[in-house]
Design a protein around this motif. Structure first.
Motif, PDB file in Angstrom:
ATOM      1  N   CYS A 222      20.897 -21.338  -1.108  1.00 39.87           N
ATOM      2  CA  CYS A 222      21.361 -22.849  -1.074  1.00 39.87           C
ATOM      3  C   CYS A 222      21.210 -23.596   0.148  1.00 39.87           C
ATOM      4  N   TYR A 223      21.887 -22.958   1.026  1.00 37.58           N
ATOM      5  CA  TYR A 223      21.775 -23.706   2.502  1.00 37.58           C
ATOM      6  C   TYR A 223      20.480 -23.918   2.916  1.00 37.58           C
ATOM      7  N   ARG A 224      19.543 -23.065   2.645  1.00 39.51           N
ATOM      8  CA  ARG A 224      18.068 -23.358   2.992  1.00 39.51           C
ATOM      9  C   ARG A 224      17.548 -24.501   2.280  1.00 39.51           C
ATOM     10  N   VAL A 244      31.485 -21.657   3.782  1.00 30.10           N
ATOM     11  CA  VAL A 244      30.431 -20.481   3.921  1.00 30.10           C
ATOM     12  C   VAL A 244      31.128 -19.080   3.441  1.00 30.10           C
ATOM     13  N   GLY A 245      30.417 -18.059   3.186  1.00 31.90           N
ATOM     14  CA  GLY A 245      31.187 -16.919   2.917  1.00 31.90           C
ATOM     15  C   GLY A 245      31.284 -16.272   4.096  1.00 31.90           C
ATOM     16  N   ALA A 246      32.103 -15.001   4.217  1.00 34.80           N
ATOM     17  CA  ALA A 246      32.257 -14.197   5.424  1.00 34.80           C
ATOM     18  C   ALA A 246      31.241 -13.702   5.958  1.00 34.80           C
ATOM     19  N   GLY A 247      30.897 -14.006   7.173  1.00 37.34           N
ATOM     20  CA  GLY A 247      29.551 -13.436   8.047  1.00 37.34           C
ATOM     21  C   GLY A 247      28.684 -14.462   7.964  1.00 37.34           C
ATOM     22  N   GLN A 248      28.690 -15.380   7.244  1.00 36.54           N
ATOM     23  CA  GLN A 248      27.490 -16.462   7.261  1.00 36.54           C
ATOM     24  C   GLN A 248      27.440 -17.564   8.122  1.00 36.54           C
ATOM     25  N   VAL A 252      24.060 -20.050   9.315  1.00 38.58           N
ATOM     26  CA  VAL A 252      24.212 -21.446   8.834  1.00 38.58           C
ATOM     27  C   VAL A 252      24.081 -22.533   9.755  1.00 38.58           C
ATOM     28  N   ALA A 253      24.636 -22.070  10.941  1.00 39.59           N
ATOM     29  CA  ALA A 253      24.757 -23.075  12.070  1.00 39.59           C
ATOM     30  C   ALA A 253      23.602 -22.876  12.802  1.00 39.59           C
ATOM     31  N   ALA A 254      22.838 -21.842  12.760  1.00 39.39           N
ATOM     32  CA  ALA A 254      21.511 -21.800  13.123  1.00 39.39           C
ATOM     33  C   ALA A 254      20.405 -22.653  12.192  1.00 39.39           C
TER      34      ALA A 254
END
Length: 283
Positions: A222-224, A244-248, A252-254
């Motif tokens: 969904c971020y894409r 965002v979920g844990a570790g994401q 997502v910043a990238a």
């Protein structure tokens, strides 16, 4: 005939046996709902006898909760920030973690009195959009969702909170077909990897809409889909914030940087998890 206190204790025992960590709290919530009193006033009723009608109502609610149906579905509402929001089986249950996004956006604004224009993608109950509008007295907002049923709930919440004149809701697929620009773009998109959903607590896996949870194989689909629209619709100097979920957060910043929105920062929830990615478009 049982007293209110006895009924609460018996209900808590049953919920604990069902594996519910919040058994006593939930039992008190249900008792307060049945009696029509605030939780803080419940102790005054502990020695009163529970009427047959109220006992039947409590038993019906208890059956639902013991089956791991969420309290928000049983009560039809959930507290979020400073308001109660209507919740149904068609919406994601507002969670305290999402308040991290609210805090991040409000903390990044240098002037809350401006006539800001907001958009919330995947609005669900409308809790993010409506909470921000309640804090930003001159702002207006648009909530987008792919579910007509969810949009109906969001509209009802806007009416109940007195925000309908400043909030609009529209059926849509992320930013497709959306024109114009926005000062603040927010979203709590689905981010659970598809293969993880069935292993979540039953309140989520059995009862929450899968479309509001499933984020594809790695949780990032969904971020894409959304981030290119965010980059297109955000004004210079505007804010974009994503739960965002844990570790994401780093991934997502990238994605934001690749879309032309570099320099994102992270905000942690109360559990120390990087829960919100927020970025300001360079002027």
């Amino acid at each position: 005939m049982a007293t209110v206190g006895q009924a609460i204790n018996a209900a808590a025992e049953r919920l604990a046996e069902a594996g519910i960590d919040t058994a006593h709290f939930d039992s008190r919530l249900m008792a307060a709902e049945v009696l029509g009193v605030e939780m803080r006033r419940l102790p005054a009723s502990h020695h009163a006898e529970l009427s047959p009608e109220d006992a039947a109502r409590l038993a019906a609610m208890l059956d639902r909760r013991a089956a791991r149906e969420p309290m928000s579905h049983i009560l039809g509402r959930r507290g979020f920030w400073t308001h109660d929001f209507l919740v149904t089986k068609d919406t994601l249950d507002p969670r305290p973690d999402t308040e991290t996004l609210i805090e991040a956006v409000l903390g990044a604004l240098d002037d809350r009195g401006r006539p800001l224009r907001l958009v919330d993608f995947g609005t669900g109950t409308g809790c993010i959009l409506l909470t921000l509008l309640s804090e930003l007295g001159h702002a207006t907002g648009l909530g987008i969702d792919a579910s007509e049923a969810a949009l109906a709930v969001a509209g009802d919440n806007a009416e109940r909170l007195g925000l309908a004149s400043r909030a609009q809701f529209r059926l849509g697929d992320w930013g497709w077909g959306l024109d114009g620009v926005f000062d603040i773009i927010v979203s709590n998109p689905p981010y659970i990897p598809d293969g993880d959903i069935d292993g979540l607590e039953p309140e989520v896996s059995r009862y929450e809409p899968r479309s509001a949870l499933a984020g594809g194989a790695d949780g990032l689909d969904c971020y894409r889909a959304l981030i290119p629209h965010m980059a297109r619709l955000l004004v210079p100097g505007g804010l974009a914030a994503l739960e965002v979920g844990a570790g994401q957060a780093s991934d997502v910043a990238a994605m934001l940087a690749a879309a032309g929105l570099p320099g994102a920062g992270f905000r942690c929830d109360l559990g120390g998890i990087e829960r919100c990615v927020i970025v300001q478009r360079l002027k």
